[in-house]
Scaffold this motif. Structure first.
Motif, PDB file in Angstrom:
ATOM      1  N   MET A   1       0.824  -1.199   0.000  1.00  0.00           N
ATOM      2  CA  MET A   1       0.000   0.000   0.000  1.00  0.00           C
ATOM      3  C   MET A   1       0.863   1.256   0.000  1.00  0.00           C
ATOM      4  O   MET A   1       0.608   2.200  -0.743  1.00  0.00           O
ATOM      5  N   ASP A   2       1.896   1.272   0.811  1.00  0.00           N
ATOM      6  CA  ASP A   2       2.769   2.440   0.892  1.00  0.00           C
ATOM      7  C   ASP A   2       3.439   2.702  -0.458  1.00  0.00           C
ATOM      8  O   ASP A   2       3.460   3.833  -0.944  1.00  0.00           O
ATOM      9  N   THR A   3       3.960   1.648  -1.059  1.00  0.00           N
ATOM     10  CA  THR A   3       4.620   1.808  -2.356  1.00  0.00           C
ATOM     11  C   THR A   3       3.637   2.231  -3.432  1.00  0.00           C
ATOM     12  O   THR A   3       3.922   3.138  -4.217  1.00  0.00           O
ATOM     13  N   LEU A   4       2.472   1.600  -3.472  1.00  0.00           N
ATOM     14  CA  LEU A   4       1.476   1.922  -4.482  1.00  0.00           C
ATOM     15  C   LEU A   4       1.012   3.369  -4.376  1.00  0.00           C
ATOM     16  O   LEU A   4       0.984   4.102  -5.372  1.00  0.00           O
ATOM     17  N   VAL A   5       0.685   3.808  -3.170  1.00  0.00           N
ATOM     18  CA  VAL A   5       0.207   5.182  -2.989  1.00  0.00           C
ATOM     19  C   VAL A   5       1.323   6.167  -3.302  1.00  0.00           C
ATOM     20  O   VAL A   5       1.114   7.152  -4.029  1.00  0.00           O
ATOM     21  N   TRP A   6       2.524   5.915  -2.771  1.00  0.00           N
ATOM     22  CA  TRP A   6       3.628   6.844  -3.021  1.00  0.00           C
ATOM     23  C   TRP A   6       3.930   6.941  -4.508  1.00  0.00           C
ATOM     24  O   TRP A   6       4.028   8.043  -5.062  1.00  0.00           O
ATOM     25  N   GLN A   7       4.081   5.807  -5.158  1.00  0.00           N
ATOM     26  CA  GLN A   7       4.417   5.811  -6.582  1.00  0.00           C
ATOM     27  C   GLN A   7       3.295   6.415  -7.417  1.00  0.00           C
ATOM     28  O   GLN A   7       3.560   7.140  -8.379  1.00  0.00           O
ATOM     29  N   ALA A   8       2.045   6.107  -7.087  1.00  0.00           N
ATOM     30  CA  ALA A   8       0.925   6.650  -7.854  1.00  0.00           C
ATOM     31  C   ALA A   8       0.936   8.173  -7.819  1.00  0.00           C
ATOM     32  O   ALA A   8       0.773   8.832  -8.856  1.00  0.00           O
ATOM     33  N   PHE A   9       1.133   8.731  -6.636  1.00  0.00           N
ATOM     34  CA  PHE A   9       1.139  10.191  -6.526  1.00  0.00           C
ATOM     35  C   PHE A   9       2.437  10.806  -7.039  1.00  0.00           C
ATOM     36  O   PHE A   9       2.407  11.797  -7.765  1.00  0.00           O
ATOM     37  N   ALA A  10       3.592  10.235  -6.664  1.00  0.00           N
ATOM     38  CA  ALA A  10       4.875  10.855  -7.011  1.00  0.00           C
ATOM     39  C   ALA A  10       5.293  10.604  -8.459  1.00  0.00           C
ATOM     40  O   ALA A  10       6.010  11.424  -9.039  1.00  0.00           O
ATOM     41  N   SER A  11       4.848   9.505  -9.051  1.00  0.00           N
ATOM     42  CA  SER A  11       5.284   9.180 -10.407  1.00  0.00           C
ATOM     43  C   SER A  11       4.228   9.440 -11.469  1.00  0.00           C
ATOM     44  O   SER A  11       4.581   9.659 -12.624  1.00  0.00           O
ATOM     45  N   VAL A  12       2.949   9.392 -11.105  1.00  0.00           N
ATOM     46  CA  VAL A  12       1.910   9.497 -12.127  1.00  0.00           C
ATOM     47  C   VAL A  12       0.998  10.700 -11.920  1.00  0.00           C
ATOM     48  O   VAL A  12       0.930  11.597 -12.771  1.00  0.00           O
ATOM     49  N   ILE A  13       0.297  10.755 -10.819  1.00  0.00           N
ATOM     50  CA  ILE A  13      -0.779  11.744 -10.642  1.00  0.00           C
ATOM     51  C   ILE A  13      -0.265  13.178 -10.580  1.00  0.00           C
ATOM     52  O   ILE A  13      -0.663  14.020 -11.397  1.00  0.00           O
ATOM     53  N   VAL A  14       0.579  13.486  -9.623  1.00  0.00           N
ATOM     54  CA  VAL A  14       1.017  14.877  -9.427  1.00  0.00           C
ATOM     55  C   VAL A  14       1.858  15.387 -10.603  1.00  0.00           C
ATOM     56  O   VAL A  14       1.554  16.447 -11.161  1.00  0.00           O
ATOM     57  N   PRO A  15       2.897  14.669 -11.025  1.00  0.00           N
ATOM     58  CA  PRO A  15       3.675  15.201 -12.149  1.00  0.00           C
ATOM     59  C   PRO A  15       2.885  15.258 -13.457  1.00  0.00           C
ATOM     60  O   PRO A  15       3.047  16.193 -14.246  1.00  0.00           O
ATOM     61  N   GLY A  16       2.014  14.273 -13.687  1.00  0.00           N
ATOM     62  CA  GLY A  16       1.197  14.310 -14.899  1.00  0.00           C
ATOM     63  C   GLY A  16       0.281  15.524 -14.916  1.00  0.00           C
ATOM     64  O   GLY A  16       0.162  16.213 -15.941  1.00  0.00           O
ATOM     65  N   PHE A  17      -0.356  15.805 -13.788  1.00  0.00           N
ATOM     66  CA  PHE A  17      -1.225  16.977 -13.688  1.00  0.00           C
ATOM     67  C   PHE A  17      -0.414  18.259 -13.866  1.00  0.00           C
ATOM     68  O   PHE A  17      -0.817  19.173 -14.593  1.00  0.00           O
ATOM     69  N   PHE A  18       0.749  18.319 -13.213  1.00  0.00           N
ATOM     70  CA  PHE A  18       1.571  19.523 -13.291  1.00  0.00           C
ATOM     71  C   PHE A  18       2.010  19.811 -14.730  1.00  0.00           C
ATOM     72  O   PHE A  18       1.873  20.934 -15.220  1.00  0.00           O
ATOM     73  N   ILE A  19       2.540  18.809 -15.402  1.00  0.00           N
ATOM     74  CA  ILE A  19       3.011  19.005 -16.781  1.00  0.00           C
ATOM     75  C   ILE A  19       1.832  19.343 -17.694  1.00  0.00           C
ATOM     76  O   ILE A  19       1.942  20.217 -18.560  1.00  0.00           O
ATOM     77  N   ASN A  20       0.696  18.687 -17.496  1.00  0.00           N
ATOM     78  CA  ASN A  20      -0.487  18.976 -18.301  1.00  0.00           C
ATOM     79  C   ASN A  20      -0.890  20.439 -18.163  1.00  0.00           C
ATOM     80  O   ASN A  20      -1.120  21.124 -19.163  1.00  0.00           O
TER      81      ASN A  20
END
Length: 179
Positions: free
Chosen positions: A101-120
């Motif tokens: 859970m820790d890895t999934l949540v961290w990676q989802a936010f740090a690798s996909v959600i936040v940077p994807g939204f920011f670059i978009n």
């Protein structure tokens, strides 16, 4: 002080410390183990969606979506790796679940959600701003400039986003889980 002790106990008890739970690929020059998902070029797969977002103005949306599939696959592979290491080390299923859970949540936010939204949003704002500021410049040139802005920002956003996600999780999910 109590929060610090809780974080240390949590990372020791559940091996959610980002420096632990490595896939052994050998040792680096300093003698420490190498985590394939953090210490090798495989890590760049986690940035695929940022590249896709940077190219959004130039390519069909299916390529952007494919970049999210690649980045999400990286997140799931790292999650499976960390949970598998816990299981292999004989940890209780609750510890395996917490590590996953820790890895999934961290990676989802740090690798996909936040940077994807920011670059978009950065690219959308840049395209809008360039259209207002330079209306005589060809649209294709503005789109290439926006792609350059998006790609150029990636190295500068990685560490601040990683640190932000660590701080948020240290004060939310990691506190809730407890030692």
């Amino acid at each position: 002080q109590n929060v610090v002790a809780s974080k240390v106990a949590l990372s020791e008890a559940f091996s959610v410390d980002r420096r632990r739970g490595n896939i052994q690929m050998g040792e680096n020059e300093s003698g420490s183990s190498v985590d394939i998902y953090r210490d090798t070029p495989v890590r760049f797969l986690g940035y695929a969606n940022e590249v896709g977002e940077a190219f959004r103005a130039l390519v069909h949306v299916r390529w952007v979506r494919l970049s999210y599939v690649v980045a999400s696959g990286y997140v799931l592979a790292d999650t499976q790796d960390k949970a598998g290491k816990e299981l292999k080390n004989g940890a209780a299923m609750s510890k395996v679940g917490i590590a996953a859970m820790d890895t999934l949540v961290w990676q989802a936010f740090a690798s996909v959600i936040v940077p994807g939204f920011f670059i978009n949003r950065l690219c959308a704002a840049s395209l809008f701003g360039l259209a207002k500021a330079l209306p005589t410049v060809a649209e294709s040139s503005r789109k290439w400039a926006v792609t350059g802005i998006g790609l150029g920002s990636i190295p500068f956003i990685i560490h601040p986003i990683d640190n932000l996600v660590h701080k948020v999780m240290d004060n939310t999910t990691r506190k809730w889980i407890g030692p």
